[in-house]
Scaffold this active site. Structure first.
Site, PDB file in Angstrom:
ATOM      1  CG  LEU A 147      -2.135   0.662   1.422  1.00 65.65           C
ATOM      2  CD1 LEU A 147      -3.127   0.054   0.432  1.00 65.65           C
ATOM      3  CD2 LEU A 147      -2.674   0.514   2.847  1.00 65.65           C
ATOM      4  CG  HIS A 148       3.064   3.024  -2.897  1.00 65.53           C
ATOM      5  ND1 HIS A 148       2.822   1.865  -3.572  1.00 65.53           N
ATOM      6  CD2 HIS A 148       3.355   3.951  -3.848  1.00 65.53           C
ATOM      7  CE1 HIS A 148       2.973   2.064  -4.863  1.00 65.53           C
ATOM      8  NE2 HIS A 148       3.288   3.316  -5.069  1.00 65.53           N
ATOM      9  NE  ARG A 149      -0.451   3.561  -7.146  1.00 68.11           N
ATOM     10  CZ  ARG A 149       0.516   3.812  -7.993  1.00 68.11           C
ATOM     11  NH1 ARG A 149       0.883   5.057  -8.220  1.00 68.11           N
ATOM     12  NH2 ARG A 149       1.122   2.857  -8.617  1.00 68.11           N
TER      13      ARG A 149
ATOM     14  NE  ARG B 126       3.497   8.645  -1.163  1.00 63.90           N
ATOM     15  CZ  ARG B 126       3.194   9.940  -1.282  1.00 63.90           C
ATOM     16  NH1 ARG B 126       2.271  10.480  -0.522  1.00 63.90           N
ATOM     17  NH2 ARG B 126       3.785  10.689  -2.169  1.00 63.90           N
TER      18      ARG B 126
ATOM     19  CG  ASP C 240      -1.646   1.103  -3.200  1.00 64.06           C
ATOM     20  OD1 ASP C 240      -0.501   0.588  -3.269  1.00 64.06           O
ATOM     21  OD2 ASP C 240      -1.935   1.992  -2.379  1.00 64.06           O
TER      22      ASP C 240
END
Ligand code: UD1
Length: 377
Positions: free
Chosen positions: A206-208, A241, A284
């Site tokens: 997950l990083h968007r 992030r 993502d």
């Protein structure tokens, strides 16, 4: 002999440039490759370890831009890349993917009149709130050769008015790295170390910004994954992030009690070993949608759309967005299916994309020489 500047900036660029550099070195009578690292990603886990595993040499130039706002990061890459291009006078610059470094270097080439190739051209999510979508559209507009991974990308480019002779359908460069490294990845002990070897488990990434930059969205997602983690172990290598967002939003306790197995970002071979043995993948990321398709692993994409529709067409990828009910019902339905899904691999995802790109560069050069000699006679 063609002198080529190959640009990497962020983690997902490295596995795309490695096969190109390797092929250029093998074809040393035709190519002189140089590697330029913008430094957009700078942690050892996000960059250095990847370079070594993918057998890339130390970069010939490191621009050390680091993190900043989009404008500042893009501007810093442009300012520092321009003198490198002026000094090296390359025949071509190759950029890959859709990160800020891709667009920044593309703009420098367009302004200097240096020929630019974009690898992984033509992908479109049609969501202009994604920074990556802006980077894709603009890079494709200024590139001289556009190397596409799938036919849908050709259609997108033609619709945007790109002349057909600039578009080359070459297949998926990331699959070159995957094919090459799969045997080595099998030796990785990561699944044993995590205690999931031979068991059903899920892998989550997950990083968007759309998923991790808003507290409510991130909290809702963590709570949803917590329910999934009751059914099977969920291994979660955490992007910097996302780690920062979890801390900034005060969600550390929530994540701790979720049952998710948070670990540091993994090196390429370990990550390949881990997801290639997973029961399913939740992500993502763009690249992981493609890698799971190639391997026939069920993938749930935690976004509202994908710029890689071929992965959905092949049957491995389901776009579920960030809605908790949809995520849970799709995961539980997938877990109730038998494990083996028949695998379908898209055309030209065959490990030979790098050579097709190099052939196209040589061909373009021959054509240019022909035109020059013809117009001079
Ligand atoms: C970038 C790309 C994205 C790609 C992703 C893969 C853009 C717009 N986005 O997103 O397309 O899928 O990389 O990882 O280019 N950070 C570190 N260490 C690092 C790198 C980043 O701590 O080595 C932290 C910084 O605090 C930074 C944040 O992560 O503020 C985001 O980094 P950035 O490069 O801006 O974007 P990504 O989210 O990594």
């Amino acid at each position: 002999m063609l002198k080529i500047l190959n640009v990497i900036g962020a983690r997902p660029n490295i596995m795309k440039v490695a096969p190109l550099m390797t092929a250029m070195k093998r074809r040393e009578r035709e190519f002189t490759p140089l590697l330029i690292h913008t430094g957009q990603h700078y942690d050892a886990a996000m960059s250095g370890a990847f370079l070594r595993e993918l057998e890339l040499p130390a970069p010939d130039a490191h621009l050390e831009v680091g993190s900043a706002s989009h404008a500042a990061q893009t501007a810093a890459v442009m300012q520092r890349f321009e003198p490198v291009v002026l000094r090296e006078q390359p025949d071509w610059v190759l950029v890959v993917g859709d990160v800020n470094s891709t667009l920044a270097c593309a703009l420098v080439c367009a302004k200097l009149g240096v020929r630019l190739g974009h690898v992984e051209a033509g992908l479109r999510s049609r969501d202009r709130s994604m920074p990556e979508e802006i980077n894709r559209i603009l890079t494709d507009q200024v590139a001289d050769l556009l190397f596409t991974p799938s036919r849908d990308a050709n259609d997108n480019l033609l619709r945007e008015g790109i002349p057909p002779e600039r578009i080359k359908f070459v297949g998926n460069i990331m699959i070159d790295s995957l094919v090459k490294h799969l045997p080595q990845a099998k030796q990785s002990k990561i699944a044993d170390e995590l205690g999931v070897a031979g068991r059903d488990y899920a892998v989550l990434t997950l990083h968007r910004p759309s998923n991790v930059d808003n507290r409510e969205t991130l909290l809702r997602l963590v709570q949803t994954f917590a329910e999934i983690a009751q059914r099977l172990p969920v291994i979660f290598p955490v992007h910097p992030r996302t780690r920062k967002s979890i801390a900034d939003f005060g969600l550390n306790d929530e994540v701790d009690k979720s049952g998710l197995r948070m670990i540091e970002p993994l090196a390429y071979l370990d990550f390949l070993k881990l997801y290639s043995g997973a029961r399913l993948v939740l992500t993502d990321s763009g690249g992981i949608q493609e890698e799971t398709t190639f391997l026939g692993i069920p993938c749930l994409t935690l976004r509202e759309e994908t710029e890689r529709p071929i992965t959905v067409e092949m049957g491995t990828n389901i776009v579920v967005g960030a809605d908790p009910q949809k995520i849970k019902s799709t995961v539980f339905a997938a877990l109730d299916q038998p494990r083996a899904t028949p695998k379908r691999v898209p055309p030209l995802w065959d490990g030979k994309t790098a050579d097709r790109i190099l052939d196209a560069l040589v061909h373009a050069e021959h054509k240019l020489q022909f035109v020059e000699s013809w117009s001079g006679s």
